[in-house]
Scaffold this motif. Structure first.
Motif, PDB file in Angstrom:
ATOM      1  N   LEU A  18       0.874  -1.324  -0.006  1.00 31.36           N
ATOM      2  CA  LEU A  18       0.138  -0.028  -0.119  1.00 31.36           C
ATOM      3  C   LEU A  18       0.789   1.139   0.101  1.00 31.36           C
ATOM      4  CD1 LEU A  18      -2.855   1.210   0.228  1.00 31.36           C
ATOM      5  CD2 LEU A  18      -2.562   1.176   2.560  1.00 31.36           C
ATOM      6  N   ARG A  19       1.904   1.303   0.857  1.00 33.45           N
ATOM      7  CA  ARG A  19       2.660   2.382   0.777  1.00 33.45           C
ATOM      8  C   ARG A  19       3.484   2.784  -0.142  1.00 33.45           C
ATOM      9  NH1 ARG A  19       8.184   2.063   1.876  1.00 33.45           N
ATOM     10  NH2 ARG A  19       8.088  -0.057   2.649  1.00 33.45           N
ATOM     11  N   ILE A  20       3.989   1.646  -0.885  1.00 41.23           N
ATOM     12  CA  ILE A  20       4.937   1.776  -2.290  1.00 41.23           C
ATOM     13  C   ILE A  20       4.047   2.174  -3.434  1.00 41.23           C
ATOM     14  CG2 ILE A  20       6.304   0.476  -3.898  1.00 41.23           C
ATOM     15  CD1 ILE A  20       7.230  -1.266  -1.323  1.00 41.23           C
ATOM     16  N   PHE A  21       2.902   1.454  -3.604  1.00 41.06           N
ATOM     17  CA  PHE A  21       2.138   1.954  -4.840  1.00 41.06           C
ATOM     18  C   PHE A  21       1.449   3.247  -4.458  1.00 41.06           C
ATOM     19  CE2 PHE A  21       3.156  -2.332  -5.693  1.00 41.06           C
ATOM     20  CZ  PHE A  21       3.512  -2.386  -7.038  1.00 41.06           C
ATOM     21  N   THR A  22       1.068   3.569  -3.373  1.00 39.67           N
ATOM     22  CA  THR A  22       0.631   4.812  -3.118  1.00 39.67           C
ATOM     23  C   THR A  22       1.494   6.078  -3.327  1.00 39.67           C
ATOM     24  OG1 THR A  22      -1.003   3.930  -1.504  1.00 39.67           O
ATOM     25  CG2 THR A  22      -0.774   6.387  -1.546  1.00 39.67           C
ATOM     26  N   ALA A  23       2.645   5.804  -2.919  1.00 38.19           N
ATOM     27  CA  ALA A  23       3.751   6.611  -3.111  1.00 38.19           C
ATOM     28  C   ALA A  23       4.139   6.954  -4.596  1.00 38.19           C
ATOM     29  CB  ALA A  23       4.903   6.275  -2.143  1.00 38.19           C
ATOM     30  N   LEU A  24       4.041   5.730  -5.487  1.00 39.43           N
ATOM     31  CA  LEU A  24       4.633   5.803  -6.738  1.00 39.43           C
ATOM     32  C   LEU A  24       3.497   6.933  -7.457  1.00 39.43           C
ATOM     33  CD1 LEU A  24       5.923   2.340  -7.490  1.00 39.43           C
ATOM     34  CD2 LEU A  24       7.347   4.756  -7.604  1.00 39.43           C
ATOM     35  N   SER A  28       3.709  10.898  -9.091  1.00 36.79           N
ATOM     36  CA  SER A  28       3.716  11.241 -10.600  1.00 36.79           C
ATOM     37  C   SER A  28       2.747  12.370 -10.756  1.00 36.79           C
ATOM     38  CB  SER A  28       2.770   9.786 -11.323  1.00 36.79           C
ATOM     39  OG  SER A  28       1.461   9.935 -10.813  1.00 36.79           O
ATOM     40  N   HIS A  29       2.070  12.613  -9.473  1.00 39.15           N
ATOM     41  CA  HIS A  29       1.277  13.877  -9.465  1.00 39.15           C
ATOM     42  C   HIS A  29       2.423  14.965  -9.532  1.00 39.15           C
ATOM     43  CE1 HIS A  29      -3.089  12.677  -9.254  1.00 39.15           C
ATOM     44  NE2 HIS A  29      -2.293  11.737  -8.757  1.00 39.15           N
ATOM     45  N   GLY A  30       3.364  15.198  -8.682  1.00 39.24           N
ATOM     46  CA  GLY A  30       4.490  16.035  -8.570  1.00 39.24           C
ATOM     47  C   GLY A  30       5.113  15.925  -9.844  1.00 39.24           C
ATOM     48  N   THR A  31       5.655  15.010 -10.394  1.00 40.40           N
ATOM     49  CA  THR A  31       6.421  15.095 -11.711  1.00 40.40           C
ATOM     50  C   THR A  31       5.433  15.704 -12.946  1.00 40.40           C
ATOM     51  OG1 THR A  31       5.948  12.833 -12.430  1.00 40.40           O
ATOM     52  CG2 THR A  31       7.861  13.222 -11.189  1.00 40.40           C
ATOM     53  N   ILE A  60       6.612  15.175  -4.900  1.00 37.92           N
ATOM     54  CA  ILE A  60       7.961  14.461  -4.855  1.00 37.92           C
ATOM     55  C   ILE A  60       8.699  14.013  -3.863  1.00 37.92           C
ATOM     56  CG2 ILE A  60      10.017  14.811  -6.242  1.00 37.92           C
ATOM     57  CD1 ILE A  60       8.435  16.346  -8.597  1.00 37.92           C
ATOM     58  N   VAL A  61       9.029  15.164  -2.923  1.00 39.20           N
ATOM     59  CA  VAL A  61      10.002  14.903  -1.777  1.00 39.20           C
ATOM     60  C   VAL A  61       9.180  13.895  -0.961  1.00 39.20           C
ATOM     61  CG1 VAL A  61      11.184  15.876   0.242  1.00 39.20           C
ATOM     62  CG2 VAL A  61      11.196  16.999  -2.129  1.00 39.20           C
ATOM     63  N   GLY A  62       8.065  14.641  -0.404  1.00 36.39           N
ATOM     64  CA  GLY A  62       7.200  13.614   0.600  1.00 36.39           C
ATOM     65  C   GLY A  62       6.933  12.188   0.091  1.00 36.39           C
ATOM     66  N   LEU A  65      10.277  10.111   0.492  1.00 31.05           N
ATOM     67  CA  LEU A  65      10.330   9.588   1.773  1.00 31.05           C
ATOM     68  C   LEU A  65       9.301   8.493   1.976  1.00 31.05           C
ATOM     69  CD1 LEU A  65      10.750  13.113   3.410  1.00 31.05           C
ATOM     70  CD2 LEU A  65      12.503  11.151   2.995  1.00 31.05           C
ATOM     71  N   VAL A  66       8.076   8.365   1.602  1.00 30.57           N
ATOM     72  CA  VAL A  66       6.826   7.415   1.952  1.00 30.57           C
ATOM     73  C   VAL A  66       7.408   6.178   1.170  1.00 30.57           C
ATOM     74  CG1 VAL A  66       4.882   6.799   1.720  1.00 30.57           C
ATOM     75  CG2 VAL A  66       5.209   9.065   2.674  1.00 30.57           C
ATOM     76  N   LEU A  67       7.985   6.571   0.046  1.00 29.84           N
ATOM     77  CA  LEU A  67       8.270   5.323  -0.931  1.00 29.84           C
ATOM     78  C   LEU A  67       9.192   4.492  -0.265  1.00 29.84           C
ATOM     79  CD1 LEU A  67       8.104   3.823  -3.632  1.00 29.84           C
ATOM     80  CD2 LEU A  67       9.917   5.407  -4.366  1.00 29.84           C
ATOM     81  N   VAL A  68      10.462   5.051   0.048  1.00 32.29           N
ATOM     82  CA  VAL A  68      11.417   4.293   0.737  1.00 32.29           C
ATOM     83  C   VAL A  68      11.497   3.789   2.116  1.00 32.29           C
ATOM     84  CG1 VAL A  68      12.991   5.154  -1.074  1.00 32.29           C
ATOM     85  CG2 VAL A  68      13.071   6.412   1.160  1.00 32.29           C
ATOM     86  N   GLY A  69      10.154   4.800   2.885  1.00 36.38           N
ATOM     87  CA  GLY A  69       9.936   4.316   4.168  1.00 36.38           C
ATOM     88  C   GLY A  69      11.174   4.972   5.305  1.00 36.38           C
ATOM     89  N   PHE A  70      11.641   6.171   4.780  1.00 37.19           N
ATOM     90  CA  PHE A  70      12.544   7.028   5.589  1.00 37.19           C
ATOM     91  C   PHE A  70      11.672   8.200   6.254  1.00 37.19           C
ATOM     92  CE2 PHE A  70      15.593  10.233   6.218  1.00 37.19           C
ATOM     93  CZ  PHE A  70      16.523   9.805   7.181  1.00 37.19           C
ATOM     94  N   MET A  71      11.760   8.239   7.412  1.00 43.77           N
ATOM     95  CA  MET A  71      10.834   9.230   8.317  1.00 43.77           C
ATOM     96  C   MET A  71       9.256   9.085   7.594  1.00 43.77           C
ATOM     97  SD  MET A  71      13.484  12.367   8.442  1.00 43.77           S
ATOM     98  CE  MET A  71      12.185  13.519   8.553  1.00 43.77           C
ATOM     99  N   ALA A  72       8.730   8.071   7.266  1.00 40.60           N
ATOM    100  CA  ALA A  72       7.620   7.725   6.629  1.00 40.60           C
ATOM    101  C   ALA A  72       6.358   8.278   7.507  1.00 40.60           C
ATOM    102  CB  ALA A  72       7.568   6.398   6.389  1.00 40.60           C
ATOM    103  N   ARG A  73       6.344   7.979   9.025  1.00 39.83           N
ATOM    104  CA  ARG A  73       5.285   8.548   9.523  1.00 39.83           C
ATOM    105  C   ARG A  73       5.171  10.038   9.649  1.00 39.83           C
ATOM    106  NH1 ARG A  73       3.066   5.176  13.817  1.00 39.83           N
ATOM    107  NH2 ARG A  73       4.244   3.069  13.737  1.00 39.83           N
ATOM    108  N   PRO A  74       6.457  10.908   9.747  1.00 39.82           N
ATOM    109  CA  PRO A  74       5.842  12.295   9.614  1.00 39.82           C
ATOM    110  C   PRO A  74       5.927  12.887   8.256  1.00 39.82           C
ATOM    111  CG  PRO A  74       8.318  11.820  10.392  1.00 39.82           C
ATOM    112  CD  PRO A  74       7.563  10.432  10.323  1.00 39.82           C
ATOM    113  N   ALA A  75       6.449  12.281   7.287  1.00 35.39           N
ATOM    114  CA  ALA A  75       5.968  12.508   5.862  1.00 35.39           C
ATOM    115  C   ALA A  75       4.701  12.337   5.602  1.00 35.39           C
ATOM    116  CB  ALA A  75       7.085  11.782   4.898  1.00 35.39           C
ATOM    117  N   ALA A  76       4.198  11.202   5.815  1.00 32.48           N
ATOM    118  CA  ALA A  76       2.939  10.738   5.556  1.00 32.48           C
ATOM    119  C   ALA A  76       1.692  11.765   6.265  1.00 32.48           C
ATOM    120  CB  ALA A  76       2.590   9.347   5.948  1.00 32.48           C
ATOM    121  N   PHE A  77       2.178  11.976   7.686  1.00 28.38           N
ATOM    122  CA  PHE A  77       1.275  12.940   8.408  1.00 28.38           C
ATOM    123  C   PHE A  77       1.204  14.103   7.370  1.00 28.38           C
ATOM    124  CE2 PHE A  77       0.539  15.982  11.679  1.00 28.38           C
ATOM    125  CZ  PHE A  77      -0.781  15.431  12.050  1.00 28.38           C
TER     126      PHE A  77
END
Length: 131
Positions: A18-24, A28-31, A60-62, A65-77
């Motif tokens: 869910l995290r990976i495909f949502t982030a991808l 794409s909206h940012g790109t 793109i940045v957030g 971060l969610v895609l790779v799971g780095f600081m995923a909780r604050p980024a997702a918030f």
């Protein structure tokens, strides 16, 4: 009726998908906004430092971060809040029903990111590595 995975051992992997495909999808909206890829926005490319441009940077940045799971909780918030604001600014005034006001994606992104902020990134995340 017994569940497919009664021990919950697959839950971190389902959350990761869910995290990976949502982030991808979100990236794409940012790109699209910043680079015109895969196609330029129908309303035109945003000028630098405008609200749509800032949204593109956050997407793109957030999203990364969610895609790779780095600081995923604050980024997702932060992304959840951004999508709540985007929903009410761009869609909520056009009617109550997300299907009719064009806000389904914003609403879904908002609540998926809120769930990731609460549940964590799941498997395959930098944040989940034991070190």
């Amino acid at each position: 009726m017994p569940s497919l995975d009664s021990t919950g051992r697959l839950a971190p992997y389902a959350l990761a998908l869910l995290r990976i495909f949502t982030a991808l999808s979100f990236i794409s909206h940012g790109t699209q906004k910043l680079f015109g890829f895969p196609a330029p926005p129908s309303w035109g490319m945003p000028a630098a430092f405008t609200l749509p441009w800032t949204a593109g940077v956050l997407e793109i940045v957030g999203g990364t971060l969610v895609l790779v799971g780095f600081m995923a909780r604050p980024a997702a918030f932060v992304l959840s809040g951004m999508m709540a604001v985007a929903y009410w600014m761009a869609h909520g005034s056009k009617g109550f029903y997300p299907l009719l006001n064009g806000g389904e994606a914003a609403m879904l992104f908002c609540f998926i990111f809120l769930y990731i902020a609460a549940a964590g990134p799941g498997a395959f995340a930098i944040d989940s590595r034991k070190g």
